[in-house]
Design a protein around this motif. Sequence first.
Motif, short mmCIF file in Angstrom:
data_model
loop_
_atom_site.label_atom_id
_atom_site.label_comp_id
_atom_site.label_asym_id
_atom_site.label_seq_id
_atom_site.Cartn_x
_atom_site.Cartn_y
_atom_site.Cartn_z
N CYS A 364 49.50 55.91 46.94
CA CYS A 364 50.09 57.24 46.76
C CYS A 364 50.41 57.87 48.10
CB CYS A 364 49.19 58.13 45.92
SG CYS A 364 47.65 58.53 46.71
N ILE A 365 51.11 58.98 48.06
CA ILE A 365 51.63 59.60 49.28
C ILE A 365 50.52 60.16 50.16
CG2 ILE A 365 53.25 61.37 50.16
CD1 ILE A 365 54.59 59.10 48.53
N ILE A 366 49.43 60.62 49.56
CA ILE A 366 48.37 61.22 50.41
C ILE A 366 47.32 60.19 50.80
CG2 ILE A 366 48.76 63.55 49.50
CD1 ILE A 366 46.20 63.27 47.87
N ARG A 367 47.65 58.91 50.66
CA ARG A 367 46.64 57.90 51.00
C ARG A 367 46.20 58.05 52.46
NH1 ARG A 367 51.44 54.78 49.92
NH2 ARG A 367 52.21 53.62 51.71
N ALA A 368 44.90 57.93 52.66
CA ALA A 368 44.33 58.20 53.98
C ALA A 368 42.90 57.71 54.04
CB ALA A 368 44.35 59.71 54.25
N GLN A 369 42.48 57.37 55.22
CA GLN A 369 41.09 57.01 55.53
C GLN A 369 40.12 58.09 55.08
OE1 GLN A 369 39.08 54.83 56.92
NE2 GLN A 369 40.76 53.36 56.77
N PHE A 370 40.53 59.30 55.42
CA PHE A 370 39.81 60.54 55.17
C PHE A 370 39.23 60.62 53.73
CE2 PHE A 370 40.78 64.92 53.64
CZ PHE A 370 39.97 65.66 54.50
N LEU A 371 39.93 60.01 52.76
CA LEU A 371 39.49 60.10 51.37
C LEU A 371 38.14 59.42 51.17
CD1 LEU A 371 43.02 59.62 49.90
CD2 LEU A 371 41.56 61.58 49.40
N ASN A 372 37.82 58.45 52.01
CA ASN A 372 36.49 57.84 51.93
C ASN A 372 35.39 58.86 52.20
OD1 ASN A 372 36.80 55.05 51.33
ND2 ASN A 372 37.70 54.74 53.36
N ARG A 373 35.69 59.79 53.11
CA ARG A 373 34.68 60.81 53.42
C ARG A 373 34.46 61.72 52.21
NH1 ARG A 373 35.31 57.74 57.00
NH2 ARG A 373 33.73 56.84 55.66
N ILE A 374 35.56 61.95 51.45
CA ILE A 374 35.44 62.80 50.26
C ILE A 374 34.63 62.08 49.18
CG2 ILE A 374 36.73 63.99 48.44
CD1 ILE A 374 38.95 64.49 50.46
N SER A 375 34.93 60.79 48.97
CA SER A 375 34.16 60.08 47.93
C SER A 375 32.70 59.97 48.35
CB SER A 375 34.78 58.73 47.59
OG SER A 375 34.76 57.88 48.68
N ASP A 376 32.44 59.79 49.64
CA ASP A 376 31.03 59.77 50.10
C ASP A 376 30.34 61.10 49.77
OD1 ASP A 376 31.57 57.33 51.22
OD2 ASP A 376 31.64 58.03 53.30
N ALA A 377 31.07 62.19 50.04
CA ALA A 377 30.47 63.52 49.83
C ALA A 377 30.08 63.70 48.37
CB ALA A 377 31.45 64.61 50.26
N TYR A 378 30.97 63.31 47.45
CA TYR A 378 30.66 63.50 46.03
C TYR A 378 29.67 62.46 45.51
CZ TYR A 378 34.17 67.15 45.56
OH TYR A 378 34.89 68.32 45.68
N GLN A 379 29.62 61.30 46.17
CA GLN A 379 28.63 60.32 45.78
C GLN A 379 27.22 60.85 46.09
OE1 GLN A 379 30.05 56.54 47.12
NE2 GLN A 379 29.82 55.93 44.98
N THR A 380 27.10 61.47 47.26
CA THR A 380 25.81 62.00 47.67
C THR A 380 25.43 63.21 46.82
OG1 THR A 380 26.47 61.38 49.90
CG2 THR A 380 24.49 62.73 49.71
N THR A 381 26.40 64.10 46.59
CA THR A 381 26.13 65.34 45.84
C THR A 381 27.24 65.54 44.81
OG1 THR A 381 25.42 66.20 47.99
CG2 THR A 381 25.47 67.77 46.17
N PRO A 382 27.08 64.93 43.61
CA PRO A 382 28.16 64.99 42.62
C PRO A 382 28.57 66.41 42.23
CG PRO A 382 26.51 63.38 41.97
CD PRO A 382 25.94 64.13 43.14
N ASP A 383 27.63 67.37 42.25
CA ASP A 383 28.00 68.72 41.83
C ASP A 383 28.19 69.66 43.03
OD1 ASP A 383 25.41 68.69 42.54
OD2 ASP A 383 24.63 69.73 40.76
N LEU A 384 28.58 69.09 44.15
CA LEU A 384 28.85 69.88 45.35
C LEU A 384 29.81 71.03 45.03
CD1 LEU A 384 28.40 69.69 48.49
CD2 LEU A 384 30.53 68.38 48.57
#
Length: 479
Positions: A364-384
Amino acid sequence: ASANIGVVGLAVMGSNLARNLASREGNTVAVFNRSRSKTDELVAAHPEAEFVPAFSYEEFAASLQKPRTAIIMVKAGAGTDAVIDALTGVFEPGDIIVDGGNALFTDTIRREKAVRATGINFVGAGISGGEEGALTGPSIMPGGSDESWVTLGPILRSIAAVAEGEPCVTHVGHDGAGHFVKMVHNGIEYADMQLIAEAYDLIRRGTSKTPAEIADVFAEWNRGELESYLIEITAEVLRQTDAATGLPLVDVILDQAGAKGTGAWTVQTALNLGVPVSGIAEAVFARSLSSHPEQRAVSRDLPGAEEDLEVEDADAFIEDVRLALYASKIVAYSQGFDEIRAGAAAYDWTIDLGAIAKIWRGGCIIRAQFLNRISDAYQTTPDLPVLLTAPYFVDALTRAQGAWRRIVATAAASGIPAPAFSSSLAYYDGLRAERLPAALIQGQRDFFGAHTYQRTDKPRTFHTQWSGDRTEVEAEDTH
Ligand code: NDP
């Protein structure tokens, strides 16, 4: 019946998706288009593909194995409704109709309900990545029932983009969830593009660099934490020379940005949900402002800043711009994920936010490395509750905030519009604030409309008798 999957609508998106499907082991693809010529052309141009052409909806249904599965890729709106009507006439209970077009999620909710009543499954699937994505692997955001996902999952996994070994598709949630998430994806895309454009503009106006030299800056950024498809293509666009004039192409392109409406949907929906997606909204409005040449023409002589931007240390300035871009980007994504969370709560969807970040890493157009940091964040704290408060982003914002403030201040002082940079910073400071002037607004509301207020020091609800003796009385909880 020999086909395991069908595609209706063979314009650029549908024909590319059909070719993608046909290129995967085990797929035989039934293809149908309202006007016959597109079907004939597709089949003639790709003798290598296992296509089963159909020239009526009846033939199309007859060529599909049960449960029949068909992906619609037609002009969104009335075209989609017409095809759904035709397919429900020839399909049977248990079959699956997938709308892969850019539908508004509320239309998808309506269609899902109507189709479900016939016993047929309806899946609204957001498909991102444009025509190239459709051919080589898009990011796919399907909604719909768990039952349809059993059949559809393997097919969609086989054609989706792959990021770090994982297919960029997940069952987002029921009915309109997939199209909702695709809509927010597009909204974030608007914000990301606007932020990049503001960064370019500041560097262009603040330094003596040419577009081609600024392309080098973006190419360099693309090797760091900003690495993304949009940064990469920005360098390509800036490096391009216009063949006719010899000028940088960016200097001969008319500066009026178009839009197809999904950014506006994201903002309209956010307004309804009460979610402050201010960065996305500024990006949508910046395109609108650019597209009013008559208003811009009469405004050209309005007074501006006393001094033009003059940067002494270009390298330091560019690094500040990079950090301001990164911080504002974190805000845009945080706001977008906030909207998805609010949408899930309002429409009763269970959406795994970390999984959404993952399926946006490819295709997709917004594909980026950065998205890994977002999935990490929600993996650690799903209800962030706020994405940007995840430790990784707090670190990034701590590093960036000084530069961010300098850039927003510099832009304002030199009369350079940076609406997405500055509104993102205001959002950040708003979230951080110990006290907000919302207290004064509550006072004003109580003054003119007796809307009441709550107090910091005790529970319940109060009203000051503004037009009387201005004593405070306890009120019914009406606000
Ligand atoms: P278009 O949106 O241009 O739609 C053209 C297709 O729709 C043709 O196959 C046309 O058939 C068919 N169609 C229109 N009205 C009807 C109708 N009443 N009954 C049957 N068929 C009808 O095609 P695209 O390939 O550009 O896009 C397809 C879908 O994918 C759209 O919803 C679009 O928003 C979405 N999309 C597009 C992307 C892109 O980059 N283009 C990216 C992601 C999604 P006919 O040939 O007979 O006229």
